[in-house]
Design an enzyme around this catalytic site. Sequence first.
Site, PDB file in Angstrom:
ATOM      1  NE  ARG A 136      -3.269 136.029  25.882  1.00  0.00           N
ATOM      2  CZ  ARG A 136      -3.912 135.115  26.594  1.00  0.00           C
ATOM      3  NH1 ARG A 136      -3.313 134.551  27.657  1.00  0.00           N
ATOM      4  NH2 ARG A 136      -5.140 134.749  26.285  1.00  0.00           N
TER       5      ARG A 136
ATOM      6  CG  ASP B 197      -8.983 146.965  16.450  1.00  0.00           C
ATOM      7  OD1 ASP B 197      -8.769 145.965  17.179  1.00  0.00           O
ATOM      8  OD2 ASP B 197      -8.589 147.040  15.274  1.00  0.00           O
ATOM      9  CG  LEU B 198     -10.243 145.545  22.914  1.00  0.00           C
ATOM     10  CD1 LEU B 198     -10.658 144.452  23.886  1.00  0.00           C
ATOM     11  CD2 LEU B 198     -10.151 146.885  23.624  1.00  0.00           C
TER      12      LEU B 198
ATOM     13  CE1 TYR C  77     -17.678 126.634  32.850  1.00  0.00           C
ATOM     14  CE2 TYR C  77     -19.481 128.146  32.448  1.00  0.00           C
ATOM     15  CZ  TYR C  77     -18.248 127.647  32.105  1.00  0.00           C
ATOM     16  OH  TYR C  77     -17.585 128.157  31.028  1.00  0.00           O
TER      17      TYR C  77
ATOM     18  NE  ARG D  71     -14.848 141.333  18.958  1.00  0.00           N
ATOM     19  CZ  ARG D  71     -14.957 140.168  18.337  1.00  0.00           C
ATOM     20  NH1 ARG D  71     -13.967 139.708  17.603  1.00  0.00           N
ATOM     21  NH2 ARG D  71     -16.087 139.463  18.435  1.00  0.00           N
TER      22      ARG D  71
ATOM     23  CG  ASP E  47     -24.639 131.157  31.381  1.00  0.00           C
ATOM     24  OD1 ASP E  47     -23.496 130.773  31.695  1.00  0.00           O
ATOM     25  OD2 ASP E  47     -25.144 130.954  30.266  1.00  0.00           O
TER      26      ASP E  47
ATOM     27  CG  HIS F 224     -21.285 126.935  26.931  1.00  0.00           C
ATOM     28  ND1 HIS F 224     -21.470 128.297  26.884  1.00  0.00           N
ATOM     29  CD2 HIS F 224     -20.773 126.575  25.718  1.00  0.00           C
ATOM     30  CE1 HIS F 224     -21.100 128.752  25.692  1.00  0.00           C
ATOM     31  NE2 HIS F 224     -20.665 127.731  24.972  1.00  0.00           N
TER      32      HIS F 224
ATOM     33  NE  ARG G  87     -11.244 129.937  26.442  1.00  0.00           N
ATOM     34  CZ  ARG G  87     -10.996 128.768  25.861  1.00  0.00           C
ATOM     35  NH1 ARG G  87     -10.006 128.011  26.312  1.00  0.00           N
ATOM     36  NH2 ARG G  87     -11.716 128.355  24.840  1.00  0.00           N
TER      37      ARG G  87
END
Length: 343
Positions: A88, A57-58, A127, A31, A153, A123, A82
């Site tokens: 979307r 800029d998405l 997990y 971004r 991670d 986080h 996510r």
Amino acid sequence: MTVIEFAGLGPAPFCGMMLADHGARVIRIERPGHAGRFGDSGNRDILNRNRERLELDLKRPESIVQIRELTQGADALIEGYRPGVMERLGLGPDELLAINPRLVFGRMTGWGQDGPMAPMAGHDINYIALSGALHTYGRKGERPTFPVNAVGDFGGGGMMLAFGVVAAILNARSTGVGQVVDCAMVDGAAILSAMTYTFFGNGQWHDERGVNLLDTGAHFYDTYETADGKWISLGSIEPQFYALLLEKAGLADEPDFAQQMDQERWEGLKERLTQLFLTKTRDEWCAVMDGTDICFAPVLSLAEAPYHPHNVARSTFIEQGGMTQPAPAPRFSATPAPKPRLA
């Protein structure tokens, strides 16, 4: 290999770094005004090295069009949003695989793309907790101790995604068919625990922390404090290595130590070693045990590790832009990785 990376934190950038370190062209979509966590340039973020950066800029339709055009010539795309976010935006697998049927669509999440917990935040600590791994980390009678965020991670997340992306690209190059790689950190933490589950399934691992061979239960596989407040590590599992430990530590004549695998004795033997190692400094113990097959190493701090003679000899760490950082790994004999470029 060309990879489109959607900027994020932690595991997905680590995957991008792994691929970029070894020659992939990784184009990082960010971004505007969000180039990194460490200042405007973001060039102090080791995870973002070796990239090209494109600010888009998405929320603007023309940016979505530009990304779709980029994916036409890409081998892979990686993202860590996510589930549902890319769809979307109009950049989901159905849309992009229609444009480029050979595209590998790598998806990095904590819980996975489906399942009852898929939409929830989380986080690393969460997990690895759900995978069963966190239950095994820590000392007897104490709370679970998580290993920073290495297992979820990075080992079970970013590294697993890098493996999945490369494997899927190999398949796409032989079949012409791309696919989605659903990389969930809970899955990755579970697969990293495969040996522990083997021991447990064969009755060789108690479902309790700190009482087993590799979880601080054994006196010969643990860390010990030294006289100067520093630490050493022991991993003398095999009988010949254990015998050498006893010899160098002056314990060969103590009969209790002869029963290495008698778990009933482990706690008392650990206390004996605890007191013994407090009698010398870390460097003094290194002088006794370095260069042997004891399976011994000093516990080095982040400031110390880059300057250990072994790490210096192998150039395990490098200096770049005033930052000490791990060098690319693993190492290839025919196509060695070049020195990384700053983010």
